[in-house]
Enzyme design. Structure first.
Site, PDB file in Angstrom:
ATOM      1  CE1 TYR A  61       2.374   1.385   9.729  1.00 39.74           C
ATOM      2  CE2 TYR A  61       4.237   1.325  10.850  1.00 39.74           C
ATOM      3  CZ  TYR A  61       3.675   0.289   9.305  1.00 39.74           C
ATOM      4  OH  TYR A  61       3.628  -0.078   9.138  1.00 39.74           O
ATOM      5  CD  GLU A  77      -2.364  -1.397   2.618  1.00 38.40           C
ATOM      6  OE1 GLU A  77      -3.761  -1.979   2.469  1.00 38.40           O
ATOM      7  OE2 GLU A  77      -2.078  -1.172   3.534  1.00 38.40           O
TER       8      GLU A  77
END
Length: 591
Positions: free
Chosen positions: A201, A82
């Site tokens: 993240y 991704e």
């Protein structure tokens, strides 16, 4: 090596480092990091390609970025990457790599044009109850307590999260949220995973919180990433004279210490059953991809589960050998040992061979699988699956060799390997390909009496067991991953997702390319800035938007967090009335 932002250096050609023509460079492993590093040596350091050698233990390049047609098993992918707009070094790389599909275009040109005509969206991010879309799919369903826990993690220093797990930082309310469902299934996080990496993240991708449900921020290639990314890279490098030595296992890199310096002096390897040693000068470079998430992968078929192999393989053996020489070379055992049972190890490639299953996919997504456009635009997660099962279906054909009129390729994965399935009463590791397909069909809503026949006769499924696929996320401490260029190293660097760089996140193509660029620029003193990690966590507009979406698109006066209560006091609102602050809050829909 230094970092930069803005366009001033983005397209600059740095001067050639002195004496680069007389140097040699050796890459251990042929994954994306090594291929990118070789491109940067040629493009930015202006090293002749015939001075570069890539060693690979397998018989083909690409590392974890694969996509093959096996003559016996059929189409196989172990996953899909991704990508997003702010992969700064990745796009820096592919702007210079010629497309194999479009004459005169780069790989970046191809992806840009493809995204403009068919942008990524996901109309079916999650389902439950055998093929029903969840009602609150757009909501992240975080309670005020869960939001506060997430903000607390983001504000915690990285050094204070060493060896901590995610489930030590969050309570049950957080793990019951759609946010966690989307986050975990998009990035492959488990509750036991590293809280340090979860924090990275959160800060790195805070600008995507608003699109977690629709996944409109993602970018995908035309075909699988082996054909669309790896083949153009290897073609470019071969045309520049780079040597690829396949079937070659590097056993050791000899490192000597002189006056506080670490100098690689020899490479010991095995090729064709024979041991060899390559002597190195201090001016020669060695760039090692240490560790591997797809090492020891095994495959089954429709009738056979993928074997479970415990051999750690060459990538881990080499890193352990290097780490035994110097603590600066990291602690591989933290990543390849003691991986919890409740982890993701199995994925599967399903090739649909007729049109009997496709209507169930179209019913969920509202998209014709044969349209040539994105179907799921990322994962479609099955919320009530005991395996936390999910599937993705990219643009079809996903392989150039696919028969577009007969074959469709779907990728399956499950994040929990220690539980029996909901239709197949086995753990995911124990399942044949047909059983993995049957479990998926059950959750698609296929009538039970048709499931087994369809799984056998209308699909061919290849299971893949990857014992180290979640090793990136093992709880870790500072120093467990070696620096890209360890302190005092003259000619040895570590590249890939088990090397340490600041602020960026592992399990991404960007991390591989970033570490490669940092290694080349550092070892050769290339006078061009490495693009810094996108600073979305420093953008007040992004933070306000994230606050809005984390609280399911509520205005400030409906958000029940301690600091927001102070902001919405009448006195505070009166102070900002008519100012830019009021405008920012209004733009974020918080007023």
């Amino acid at each position: 090596m230094y970092r930069s932002n803005g366009n001033f250096e983005a397209f600059a050609r740095p001067p050639k480092p002195e004496g680069v023509e007389g140097r040699r460079a050796y890459f251990v492993g042929s994954g994306l990091a090594s291929l990118a590093g070789a491109v940067f040596l040629i493009r930015d350091a202006q090293m002749p390609g015939d001075r570069i050698t890539v060693f690979e233990e397998l018989e083909l390049p690409g590392g974890s970025m694969d996509g093959i047609l096996d003559e016996h098993k059929g189409f196989i992918i172990r996953g899909g990457r991704e990508m997003e707009a702010h992969f700064e070094t990745l796009w820096d790389l592919f702007r210079s790599v010629p497309s194999l599909e479009t004459p005169g275009a780069s790989v970046l040109d191809d992806m840009y044009r493809l995204h403009k005509t068919n942008p990524s969206t996901n109309t079916c991010r999650a389902v439950e109850h055998r093929g029903e879309r969840i009602e609150d799919v757009q909501d992240l369903t975080l309670t005020p307590k869960a939001v506060e826990e997430l903000l607390t993690l983001a504000l915690t220093r990285e050094e204070d999260l060493q060896d901590k797990r995610i489930d030590e930082c969050f309570g049950e309310e957080f793990f019951a949220s759609n946010f966690w469902l989307y986050w975990a299934t998009m990035f492959a996080f488990e509750p036991w995973a590293s809280a340090m990496e979860m924090r990275r993240y959160t800060l790195r991708f805070v600008h995507h919180i608003s699109s977690l449900a629709g996944l409109s921020s993602l970018r995908f290639t035309h075909y699988n990433q082996y054909e669309s990314l790896i083949l153009p890279l290897t073609t470019y490098l071969e045309e520049h004279g780079v040597t690829f030595r396949y079937g070659t296992q590097v056993e050791d890199v000899v490192v000597e210490r002189r006056d506080g310096k670490k100098i690689a002096t020899a490479i010991r390897l095995t090729a064709g059953g024979e041991s060899q040693e390559i002597d190195l000068a201090p001016t020669d470079l060695v760039l090692v991809t240490n560790g591997s998430i797809t090492e020891s992968s095994t495959y089954g078929d429709n009738d056979t589960p993928a074997p479970v192999v415990t051999d750690r393989g060459g990538a881990w053996a080499l890193w352990k050998q290097l780490a035994s020489k110097d603590p600066d070379f990291g602690r591989p055992e933290k990543f390849c040992e003691n991986i919890p049972e409740a982890n993701w190890t199995i994925s599967a490639t399903v090739t649909l061979t007729d049109d009997k299953i496709a209507p169930y996919i179209e019913r969920l997504t509202g998209r014709d699988p044969r349209s040539g456009e994105i179907i799921t635009g990322g994962p479609c997660s099955i919320k009530d699956s005991s395996w936390l099962y999910g599937f993705t279906m990219s643009r079809q054909p996903h392989f150039a060799a696919q028969d577009p009129d007969k074959e469709l390729v779907v990728w399956l994965y499950g994040l929990f390997s220690d539980r029996p399935g909901d239709y197949v009463q086995k753990s995911i590791r124990e399942c044949t390909g047909a059983e993995l397909c049957a479990e998926w069909l059950f959750h698609l809503g296929v009538p039970v009496e048709q499931i087994d026949d369809l799984a056998r006769d209308s699909a061919s499924t290849v299971p893949c067991n990857m014992p180290y696929i979640t090793s990136y996320f093992m709880p870790r401490a500072i120093g467990d991953r070696p620096l890209v260029v360890p302190e005092g190293s003259v000619n040895l660097a570590f590249i890939g997702n088990f090397a340490e760089t600041e602020r960026d996140t592992v399990f991404t193509t960007e991390y591989s390319v970033r570490t490669a660029m940092e290694a080349v620029y550092t070892l050769l003193d290339v006078d061009r800035g490495v693009p810094e990690v996108y600073g979305s966590s420093f953008d007040v507009r992004v933070l306000l938007s994230a606050l809005y979406h984390l609280n399911d698109r509520k205005p400030l006066h409906d958000i029940k967090l301690p600091f927001t209560a102070r902001i919405v006091e009448k006195a505070a609102l009166a102070k900002i009335k008519g100012t830019y602050l009021e405008e920012l809050l209004a733009d974020a829909n918080l007023l």
